[in-house]
Design a protein around this motif. Structure first.
Motif, PDB file in Angstrom:
ATOM      1  N   VAL A  32     -17.291  11.778-101.003  1.00 44.36           N
ATOM      2  CA  VAL A  32     -17.361  11.391-102.199  1.00 44.36           C
ATOM      3  C   VAL A  32     -17.464   9.763-102.308  1.00 44.36           C
ATOM      4  CG1 VAL A  32     -15.856  11.324-104.349  1.00 44.36           C
ATOM      5  CG2 VAL A  32     -16.114  13.303-103.202  1.00 44.36           C
ATOM      6  N   ASP A  33     -16.485   8.977-101.413  1.00 45.53           N
ATOM      7  CA  ASP A  33     -16.547   7.642-101.531  1.00 45.53           C
ATOM      8  C   ASP A  33     -17.949   7.338-101.085  1.00 45.53           C
ATOM      9  OD1 ASP A  33     -13.733   7.783-102.264  1.00 45.53           O
ATOM     10  OD2 ASP A  33     -12.972   6.988-100.460  1.00 45.53           O
ATOM     11  N   GLU A  34     -18.392   7.723-100.014  1.00 40.14           N
ATOM     12  CA  GLU A  34     -19.649   7.331 -99.590  1.00 40.14           C
ATOM     13  C   GLU A  34     -20.647   7.336-100.822  1.00 40.14           C
ATOM     14  OE1 GLU A  34     -23.067   8.204 -96.311  1.00 40.14           O
ATOM     15  OE2 GLU A  34     -21.184   9.292 -96.079  1.00 40.14           O
ATOM     16  N   ILE A  35     -20.590   8.525-101.525  1.00 42.20           N
ATOM     17  CA  ILE A  35     -21.894   8.711-102.689  1.00 42.20           C
ATOM     18  C   ILE A  35     -21.318   7.588-103.658  1.00 42.20           C
ATOM     19  CG2 ILE A  35     -22.099  10.164-104.670  1.00 42.20           C
ATOM     20  CD1 ILE A  35     -21.746  12.508-102.570  1.00 42.20           C
ATOM     21  N   ILE A  36     -20.207   7.296-103.876  1.00 40.77           N
ATOM     22  CA  ILE A  36     -19.916   6.238-104.996  1.00 40.77           C
ATOM     23  C   ILE A  36     -20.362   4.826-104.563  1.00 40.77           C
ATOM     24  CG2 ILE A  36     -18.074   5.033-106.497  1.00 40.77           C
ATOM     25  CD1 ILE A  36     -16.414   8.050-106.206  1.00 40.77           C
ATOM     26  N   ARG A  37     -19.923   4.571-103.406  1.00 39.09           N
ATOM     27  CA  ARG A  37     -20.510   3.414-102.733  1.00 39.09           C
ATOM     28  C   ARG A  37     -21.937   3.215-102.513  1.00 39.09           C
ATOM     29  NH1 ARG A  37     -16.999   4.549 -98.388  1.00 39.09           N
ATOM     30  NH2 ARG A  37     -18.747   4.573 -97.056  1.00 39.09           N
ATOM     31  N   TRP A  38     -22.670   4.274-102.398  1.00 40.50           N
ATOM     32  CA  TRP A  38     -24.102   4.062-102.307  1.00 40.50           C
ATOM     33  C   TRP A  38     -24.703   4.091-103.769  1.00 40.50           C
ATOM     34  CZ3 TRP A  38     -27.669   7.412-104.994  1.00 40.50           C
ATOM     35  CH2 TRP A  38     -28.990   7.283-104.590  1.00 40.50           C
ATOM     36  N   PRO A  69     -31.277   0.878-106.031  1.00 41.19           N
ATOM     37  CA  PRO A  69     -32.694   1.268-106.999  1.00 41.19           C
ATOM     38  C   PRO A  69     -33.098   2.769-106.872  1.00 41.19           C
ATOM     39  CG  PRO A  69     -32.816  -0.319-105.010  1.00 41.19           C
ATOM     40  CD  PRO A  69     -31.219   0.124-105.057  1.00 41.19           C
ATOM     41  N   SER A  70     -32.645   3.561-105.646  1.00 38.90           N
ATOM     42  CA  SER A  70     -33.337   4.771-105.396  1.00 38.90           C
ATOM     43  C   SER A  70     -32.438   5.733-106.494  1.00 38.90           C
ATOM     44  CB  SER A  70     -32.878   5.119-104.016  1.00 38.90           C
ATOM     45  OG  SER A  70     -33.631   4.457-102.986  1.00 38.90           O
ATOM     46  N   ARG A  71     -31.395   5.582-107.316  1.00 45.29           N
ATOM     47  CA  ARG A  71     -30.876   6.355-107.970  1.00 45.29           C
ATOM     48  C   ARG A  71     -31.911   6.873-108.950  1.00 45.29           C
ATOM     49  NH1 ARG A  71     -30.282   1.383-110.147  1.00 45.29           N
ATOM     50  NH2 ARG A  71     -29.918   1.057-112.426  1.00 45.29           N
ATOM     51  N   VAL A  72     -33.207   6.313-109.487  1.00 42.89           N
ATOM     52  CA  VAL A  72     -34.025   6.845-110.117  1.00 42.89           C
ATOM     53  C   VAL A  72     -34.674   8.049-109.647  1.00 42.89           C
ATOM     54  CG1 VAL A  72     -34.530   4.742-111.041  1.00 42.89           C
ATOM     55  CG2 VAL A  72     -35.905   5.495-109.294  1.00 42.89           C
ATOM     56  N   LEU A  73     -34.369   8.383-108.305  1.00 46.42           N
ATOM     57  CA  LEU A  73     -34.903   9.471-107.581  1.00 46.42           C
ATOM     58  C   LEU A  73     -33.894  10.868-107.982  1.00 46.42           C
ATOM     59  CD1 LEU A  73     -35.745   8.044-104.121  1.00 46.42           C
ATOM     60  CD2 LEU A  73     -37.309   8.508-106.146  1.00 46.42           C
ATOM     61  N   ILE A  74     -32.953  10.679-108.689  1.00 46.72           N
ATOM     62  CA  ILE A  74     -32.074  11.734-108.907  1.00 46.72           C
ATOM     63  C   ILE A  74     -32.616  12.356-110.103  1.00 46.72           C
ATOM     64  CG2 ILE A  74     -29.598  12.225-109.590  1.00 46.72           C
ATOM     65  CD1 ILE A  74     -28.721   9.561-108.368  1.00 46.72           C
ATOM     66  N   LYS A 112     -29.810  14.014 -97.878  1.00 41.39           N
ATOM     67  CA  LYS A 112     -30.748  14.487 -99.481  1.00 41.39           C
ATOM     68  C   LYS A 112     -30.128  13.956-100.614  1.00 41.39           C
ATOM     69  CE  LYS A 112     -33.104  18.639 -97.718  1.00 41.39           C
ATOM     70  NZ  LYS A 112     -33.217  19.908 -97.779  1.00 41.39           N
ATOM     71  N   ILE A 113     -28.815  13.870-100.508  1.00 40.22           N
ATOM     72  CA  ILE A 113     -27.798  13.410-101.696  1.00 40.22           C
ATOM     73  C   ILE A 113     -28.059  11.909-101.898  1.00 40.22           C
ATOM     74  CG2 ILE A 113     -25.551  12.836-102.497  1.00 40.22           C
ATOM     75  CD1 ILE A 113     -24.636  15.646-100.861  1.00 40.22           C
ATOM     76  N   LEU A 114     -28.273  11.098-100.710  1.00 44.51           N
ATOM     77  CA  LEU A 114     -28.404   9.926-100.793  1.00 44.51           C
ATOM     78  C   LEU A 114     -29.924   9.291-100.624  1.00 44.51           C
ATOM     79  CD1 LEU A 114     -25.457   8.477 -98.417  1.00 44.51           C
ATOM     80  CD2 LEU A 114     -25.510   8.896-101.064  1.00 44.51           C
ATOM     81  N   ARG A 115     -30.596  10.373-100.907  1.00 42.88           N
ATOM     82  CA  ARG A 115     -32.289  10.191-101.260  1.00 42.88           C
ATOM     83  C   ARG A 115     -32.562   9.346-100.127  1.00 42.88           C
ATOM     84  NH1 ARG A 115     -29.878  13.116-104.465  1.00 42.88           N
ATOM     85  NH2 ARG A 115     -30.689  13.678-106.546  1.00 42.88           N
ATOM     86  N   GLN A 116     -32.441   9.843 -98.657  1.00 47.88           N
ATOM     87  CA  GLN A 116     -33.064   9.360 -97.360  1.00 47.88           C
ATOM     88  C   GLN A 116     -33.868   9.683 -96.951  1.00 47.88           C
ATOM     89  OE1 GLN A 116     -29.525   8.852 -95.294  1.00 47.88           O
ATOM     90  NE2 GLN A 116     -28.703   6.822 -96.253  1.00 47.88           N
TER      91      GLN A 116
END
Length: 116
Positions: A32-38, A69-74, A112-116
């Motif tokens: 969860v923390d990694e997602i928020i930090r990403w 900037p990759s958050r637009v891929l969500i 996949k969650i972190l759009r890598q």
């Protein structure tokens, strides 16, 4: 126009729900923390400081060091609304976070969650 209630809620008041949702599905607080930090660019120490200060969602995202900037891929639906169609920027950031936590709870890989 009055602000949505979520803007004034502290991130710390919702954070335990994110962790619980993840842990119920065998995931971890660390993820969860990694997602928020990403998403936000906060370091772990900065994230913990924001939680301790009871920072509200609006301030939390406004003060984020570097929104990814990759958050637009969500893409997808959260609370019945497509996240990519949300016009209000702060609400969209909040819903991006909700969507990422949902994906974690649904068992998606971190890559996949972190759009890598």
């Amino acid at each position: 126009m009055t602000k949505h209630k979520i803007y004034t809620m502290s991130v710390a008041s919702v954070y335990p729900h994110y962790v619980t949702k993840a842990e119920k599905k065998g995931r971890t607080k660390t993820e969860v923390d990694e997602i928020i930090r990403w998403l936000t660019g906060y370091s772990q120490e900065e994230l913990e400081a924001q939680l301790e200060k009871q920072t509200d969602f609006e301030t939390f995202f406004a003060e984020a060091p570097q929104m990814n900037p990759s958050r637009v891929l969500i893409k997808g639906v959260i609370c019945g609304v497509r996240v990519e169609d949300i016009q209000e920027p702060t609400m969209q950031e909040i819903r991006y976070l909700d969507k990422l936590i949902d994906e974690l709870a649904k068992g998606k890989s971190m890559e996949k969650i972190l759009r890598q």
